[in-house]
Design a protein around this motif. Structure first.
Motif, mmCIF file in Angstrom:
data_model
loop_
_atom_site.group_PDB
_atom_site.id
_atom_site.type_symbol
_atom_site.label_atom_id
_atom_site.label_comp_id
_atom_site.label_asym_id
_atom_site.label_seq_id
_atom_site.Cartn_x
_atom_site.Cartn_y
_atom_site.Cartn_z
ATOM 1 N N LEU A 1 0.835 -1.202 0.000
ATOM 2 C CA LEU A 1 0.000 0.000 0.000
ATOM 3 C C LEU A 1 0.869 1.250 0.000
ATOM 4 C CD1 LEU A 1 -2.774 -0.817 2.648
ATOM 5 C CD2 LEU A 1 -2.936 -0.999 0.164
ATOM 6 N N ILE A 2 0.473 2.248 -0.766
ATOM 7 C CA ILE A 2 1.094 3.575 -0.723
ATOM 8 C C ILE A 2 -0.024 4.587 -0.578
ATOM 9 C CG2 ILE A 2 2.502 5.298 -1.904
ATOM 10 C CD1 ILE A 2 3.714 3.036 -3.562
ATOM 11 N N ILE A 3 0.102 5.463 0.387
ATOM 12 C CA ILE A 3 -0.908 6.491 0.609
ATOM 13 C C ILE A 3 -0.220 7.827 0.826
ATOM 14 C CG2 ILE A 3 -2.672 7.343 2.211
ATOM 15 C CD1 ILE A 3 -3.519 4.484 2.683
ATOM 16 N N GLN A 4 -0.593 8.800 0.029
ATOM 17 C CA GLN A 4 -0.177 10.185 0.282
ATOM 18 C C GLN A 4 -1.423 10.994 0.541
ATOM 19 O OE1 GLN A 4 2.832 12.249 -2.184
ATOM 20 N NE2 GLN A 4 1.366 13.915 -2.361
ATOM 21 N N SER A 5 -1.484 11.609 1.694
ATOM 22 C CA SER A 5 -2.705 12.317 2.086
ATOM 23 C C SER A 5 -2.680 13.754 1.584
ATOM 24 C CB SER A 5 -2.843 12.300 3.609
ATOM 25 O OG SER A 5 -1.761 12.983 4.192
ATOM 26 N N ILE A 6 -3.786 14.429 1.808
ATOM 27 C CA ILE A 6 -3.896 15.843 1.444
ATOM 28 C C ILE A 6 -2.857 16.644 2.198
ATOM 29 C CG2 ILE A 6 -6.321 15.758 0.848
ATOM 30 C CD1 ILE A 6 -6.956 16.719 3.672
ATOM 31 N N HIS A 7 -2.426 17.728 1.601
ATOM 32 C CA HIS A 7 -1.362 18.491 2.225
ATOM 33 C C HIS A 7 -1.911 19.474 3.264
ATOM 34 C CE1 HIS A 7 -2.555 21.155 -1.164
ATOM 35 N NE2 HIS A 7 -2.299 22.116 -0.303
ATOM 36 N N GLU A 8 -1.051 19.781 4.194
ATOM 37 C CA GLU A 8 -1.357 20.768 5.229
ATOM 38 C C GLU A 8 -0.234 21.798 5.181
ATOM 39 O OE1 GLU A 8 -2.879 20.352 9.680
ATOM 40 O OE2 GLU A 8 -0.797 19.772 9.455
ATOM 41 N N GLY A 9 -0.570 23.009 4.799
ATOM 42 C CA GLY A 9 0.473 24.004 4.576
ATOM 43 C C GLY A 9 1.274 23.612 3.350
ATOM 44 N N GLN A 10 2.587 23.458 3.517
ATOM 45 C CA GLN A 10 3.445 23.071 2.409
ATOM 46 C C GLN A 10 3.987 21.657 2.589
ATOM 47 O OE1 GLN A 10 3.806 25.110 -0.296
ATOM 48 N NE2 GLN A 10 2.252 26.297 0.793
ATOM 49 N N THR A 11 3.267 20.808 3.326
ATOM 50 C CA THR A 11 3.760 19.452 3.577
ATOM 51 C C THR A 11 2.668 18.417 3.349
ATOM 52 O OG1 THR A 11 3.198 19.464 5.938
ATOM 53 C CG2 THR A 11 5.380 20.318 5.311
ATOM 54 N N ASN A 12 3.113 17.174 3.126
ATOM 55 C CA ASN A 12 2.234 16.016 3.005
ATOM 56 C C ASN A 12 2.678 14.944 3.981
ATOM 57 O OD1 ASN A 12 0.549 16.795 0.832
ATOM 58 N ND2 ASN A 12 2.172 16.352 -0.636
ATOM 59 N N ASP A 13 1.820 13.962 4.192
ATOM 60 C CA ASP A 13 2.205 12.726 4.862
ATOM 61 C C ASP A 13 2.241 11.624 3.809
ATOM 62 O OD1 ASP A 13 2.036 14.167 7.190
ATOM 63 O OD2 ASP A 13 0.121 13.291 7.826
ATOM 64 N N ILE A 14 3.277 10.778 3.852
ATOM 65 C CA ILE A 14 3.362 9.627 2.955
ATOM 66 C C ILE A 14 3.533 8.390 3.824
ATOM 67 C CG2 ILE A 14 4.654 8.487 1.120
ATOM 68 C CD1 ILE A 14 5.606 11.193 0.161
ATOM 69 N N ALA A 15 2.705 7.383 3.594
ATOM 70 C CA ALA A 15 2.811 6.127 4.330
ATOM 71 C C ALA A 15 2.812 4.972 3.342
ATOM 72 C CB ALA A 15 1.656 5.978 5.314
ATOM 73 N N PHE A 16 3.518 3.903 3.718
ATOM 74 C CA PHE A 16 3.532 2.723 2.863
ATOM 75 C C PHE A 16 3.699 1.492 3.735
ATOM 76 C CE2 PHE A 16 7.875 4.313 3.121
ATOM 77 C CZ PHE A 16 8.640 3.176 3.355
ATOM 78 N N THR A 17 3.367 0.340 3.187
ATOM 79 C CA THR A 17 3.523 -0.915 3.919
ATOM 80 C C THR A 17 4.473 -1.833 3.176
ATOM 81 O OG1 THR A 17 1.608 -1.987 2.865
ATOM 82 C CG2 THR A 17 1.197 -0.752 4.891
ATOM 83 N N VAL A 18 5.186 -2.633 3.951
ATOM 84 C CA VAL A 18 6.101 -3.647 3.420
ATOM 85 C C VAL A 18 5.915 -4.913 4.255
ATOM 86 C CG1 VAL A 18 7.832 -1.996 2.592
ATOM 87 C CG2 VAL A 18 7.964 -2.865 4.951
ATOM 88 N N GLN A 19 6.527 -6.009 3.796
ATOM 89 C CA GLN A 19 6.519 -7.217 4.620
ATOM 90 C C GLN A 19 7.349 -6.967 5.883
ATOM 91 O OE1 GLN A 19 8.003 -10.143 1.820
ATOM 92 N NE2 GLN A 19 5.919 -10.806 1.329
ATOM 93 N N LYS A 20 6.974 -7.638 6.963
ATOM 94 C CA LYS A 20 7.629 -7.392 8.255
ATOM 95 C C LYS A 20 9.146 -7.579 8.179
ATOM 96 C CE LYS A 20 4.026 -8.169 11.730
ATOM 97 N NZ LYS A 20 2.827 -7.996 10.908
ATOM 98 N N ALA A 21 9.595 -8.581 7.409
ATOM 99 C CA ALA A 21 11.027 -8.857 7.322
ATOM 100 C C ALA A 21 11.791 -7.699 6.690
ATOM 101 C CB ALA A 21 11.267 -10.136 6.525
ATOM 102 N N ALA A 22 11.109 -6.875 5.924
ATOM 103 C CA ALA A 22 11.763 -5.757 5.240
ATOM 104 C C ALA A 22 11.636 -4.444 6.000
ATOM 105 C CB ALA A 22 11.167 -5.591 3.839
ATOM 106 N N LEU A 23 10.989 -4.467 7.177
ATOM 107 C CA LEU A 23 10.702 -3.210 7.871
ATOM 108 C C LEU A 23 11.970 -2.461 8.263
ATOM 109 C CD1 LEU A 23 8.798 -1.182 9.170
ATOM 110 C CD2 LEU A 23 8.743 -2.632 11.210
ATOM 111 N N ASN A 24 12.931 -3.147 8.832
ATOM 112 C CA ASN A 24 14.144 -2.448 9.289
ATOM 113 C C ASN A 24 14.847 -1.750 8.128
ATOM 114 O OD1 ASN A 24 13.668 -3.289 11.892
ATOM 115 N ND2 ASN A 24 15.076 -5.032 11.793
ATOM 116 N N GLN A 25 14.944 -2.441 7.006
ATOM 117 C CA GLN A 25 15.596 -1.849 5.840
ATOM 118 C C GLN A 25 14.785 -0.671 5.309
ATOM 119 O OE1 GLN A 25 16.253 -4.667 2.722
ATOM 120 N NE2 GLN A 25 17.589 -3.309 1.526
ATOM 121 N N ALA A 26 13.449 -0.824 5.253
ATOM 122 C CA ALA A 26 12.590 0.264 4.769
ATOM 123 C C ALA A 26 12.671 1.467 5.699
ATOM 124 C CB ALA A 26 11.149 -0.221 4.655
ATOM 125 N N GLU A 27 12.711 1.214 7.008
ATOM 126 C CA GLU A 27 12.826 2.315 7.967
ATOM 127 C C GLU A 27 14.157 3.041 7.792
ATOM 128 O OE1 GLU A 27 12.753 3.155 12.813
ATOM 129 O OE2 GLU A 27 12.853 1.101 12.036
#
Length: 601
Positions: A301-327
């Protein structure tokens, strides 16, 4: 010897010469040893002319009388085509939807098919006759026998439904284009013809505005395993095969009124990374997901939400084994994405205790309340939604891992289906992206400071569904804030531009009850999407799309994904340029335009 259903659209039977050409094609199919049922639309722009006549009489004609009027257009076509077949010495008979036995629900101008009584059809076929059927129309059951029409794309729906009911060997849809193209050739002249496409991909493209096939027709083909081919009525080229999954024979009662959801899936091997307050400028998503792709990290999943001021939030999901590398990638990249911002500890958040629950089904299309039903069922179980990502045939939510078992139990009970983990159908060596679509007729609504508790999304989207408003993309922001001691989040979604005013008014009315602070509307947006079963478990496809947009300095306002679709909202003024850039980025441009007859629209 096989049974073939052929459908010819209005331009294919738009003149005497065209009708005679169709008769010759039908005769050739019979000569090849096949039984043939032919479904035809009204000639040319007959339906438009009939609508204009009705509006000249009254600006508000009754829906019943509109069905009586519009159903006459197809009767002209079937009679003339049958005469043309007789002139060639071919045995044929014309039948209206009522005579064929296409029984619908009693909903004028937009009826769905309940079942088809095939006895008369089968009798004529056994006698060696070509049966020419009026598309777009049916009749109600019981004593009323009211004439009904099926709405836009109704002749496609009639043809595929007949193929399903008769268990035909193939359904051929003849139109004025050579098949299904990678995108709209009016906007991208180098769009190319696809040899094949899966039903899942076609459903996504059809729901995104591709007008070659109506989603309802594709839904029936998918549900009943109908072999479907889209071909040009102006040539003998093979066209495009729409590949349906193999299905066991199933009853055709309530043919179009089956369950809207045919699968519920649970994925407990998910972890989330969220980047908060990311600079709102072109290229940010391309940089982040480009590096994740280079690290061979498969993002779901990739989600970019509506912006607030001049910024956005971006969130994504990966498999648990890949979390440390993604972080690690997210943490290292954050300062580069925000060079003028002081990095805070809370700017990159991770959550390994989540699960993804999804519902899928072709029957969601045109039924506004399905997502709301999912949200309501989870809310009733006290389960809060963390991330929401939607398409026309898929709704996915992340929930706390501790709630996963209850969530899947609730959803399987709510929709009456078993849990599974099946991916959309794939063909051999499917390309990562099959087609690209642009929807320039959307508006975005943003609801600020929605109290972050179970049931809020359900209340909002159920109210919209009750008003008949279909919602497309739904994004819930990752950033929460305290407002008068209550934690809250923002929710944004897109609707058809024609529904924006009604949606805004409804949300304004709900505001005192639900306690959010304001509703904002942006009518100057466009949505560009890529679709392809080949993107499943293939890292970097979304990043490639984002990079194509960044190269053109096109800013992404919202992102939402499903397993086989990535959609980005951009400014309306950037829509066509975004479509062209993405189409080219995936190597979908051809060396020369596909010839399309100039038959008028």
């Amino acid at each position: 010897m096989g049974l073939i259903v052929q459908k010819y659209g209005g331009t294919s039977v738009g003149s005497v010469e065209r009708i005679q050409a169709v008769a010759q094609r039908v005769q050739a199919t019979v000569a090849a040893g096949h039984q043939v049922v032919v479904v035809v639309s009204a000639m040319g722009k007959t339906t438009d002319s009939l609508v204009q006549l009705a509006r000249a009489i009254t600006p508000h004609p009754s829906q019943r009388e509109m069905d009586m009027l519009l159903s006459t257009g197809e009767q002209v076509s079937i009679a003339l085509l049958t005469m043309a077949l007789h002139a060639l010495g071919e045995a044929a008979i014309s039948l209206t939807g009522a005579q064929v036995g296409i029984v619908t629900e009693p909903a004028h101008t937009r009826a769905r098919i309940l079942h088809i009584e095939t006895q008369r059809l089968e009798r004529h076929l056994k006698d060696g006759q070509v049966v020419v059927v009026a598309g777009f129309q049916g009749i109600t059951a019981a004593a009323d026998f009211e004439v009904t029409t099926l709405g836009r794309g109704g002749s496609d729906t009639s043809a595929v439904a007949l193929a399903a009911a008769l268990r035909a060997d193939c359904c051929e849809i003849y139109t004025d284009v050579p098949g299904i193209l990678t995108t709209d050739p009016r906007l991208v002249p180098t769009a190319q013809l696809m040899a094949e496409i899966t039903c899942d991909e076609m459903l996504e493209l059809a729901s995104l505005g591709a007008k070659v096939l109506h989603p309802r027709a594709v839904e029936i083909a998918r549900n009943y395993g109908v072999d479907l081919v889209v071909r040009s009525s102006w040539s003998d080229d093979p066209g495009t095969r729409v590949v349906a999954p193999r299905r066991s024979p199933r009853p055709v009662e309530n043919l179009e009124l089956g369950k809207p959801v045919d699968g519920v899936a649970l994925d407990t091997d998910q972890a989330k990374v969220a980047l908060l307050r990311v600079a709102d400028r072109p290229g940010v998503a391309a940089q982040l997901f480009g590096e994740l792709a280079r690290q061979n990290l498969d993002v779901d999943l990739i989600i970019q939400s509506i912006h607030e001021g001049q910024t956005n939030d971006i969130a994504f999901t990966v498999q648990k084994a890949a979390l440390n590398q993604a972080e690690a990638v997210a943490t290292a990249f954050y300062p580069r994405l925000n060079p003028h911002q002081v990095v805070q500890e809370t700017d990159v958040l991770v959550d390994r205790d989540i699960a993804k629950v999804s519902i899928t089904g072709a029957g969601m299309i045109g039924r506004p309340g399905v997502a709301a039903q999912m949200f309501s069922a989870l809310a009733a179980a006290g389960i809060n939604l963390q991330m929401i990502s939607t398409s026309e045939v898929n709704v996915s939510c992340t929930v706390a891992a501790a709630d996963a078992g209850r969530a899947i139990a609730v959803l399987t009970q709510t929709f009456g289906v078993e849990a599974d983990s099946a991916c959309p159908q794939q063909t051999t060596a499917a390309p990562p992206v099959r087609g690209v679509a642009l929807d320039a007729k959307q508006a975005r609504l943003a609801i600020r400071d929605v109290p972050d508790r179970p049931g809020m999304a359900a209340a909002i989207f159920q109210s919209l569904a009750d008003a008949g408003i279909s919602v497309d993309m739904i994004i819930q922001s990752q950033r929460s804030r305290s407002l008068a001691g209550v934690m809250s989040r923002d929710i944004a979604f897109t609707v058809a531009a024609a529904d924006a005013d009604r949606a805004e008014a409804l949300l304004q009315d709900l505001q005192p009850k639900l306690g959010y602070t304001e509703v904002l509307v942006d009518r100057a947006i466009a949505k560009v999407s890529i679709v392809g079963v080949g993107m499943i478990h293939r890292p970097g496809i979304a990043a490639q799309m984002f990079a194509a947009l960044a190269k053109e300095s096109i800013n992404i306002q919202m992102i939402a994904t499903s397993e086989i679709r990535v959609s980005c909202v951009v400014a309306a003024t950037d829509g066509v340029r975004a479509l062209q850039a993405v189409h080219s980025a995936f190597g979908l441009d051809g060396d020369a335009p596909i010839p399309i007859p100039n038959v008028g629209k």
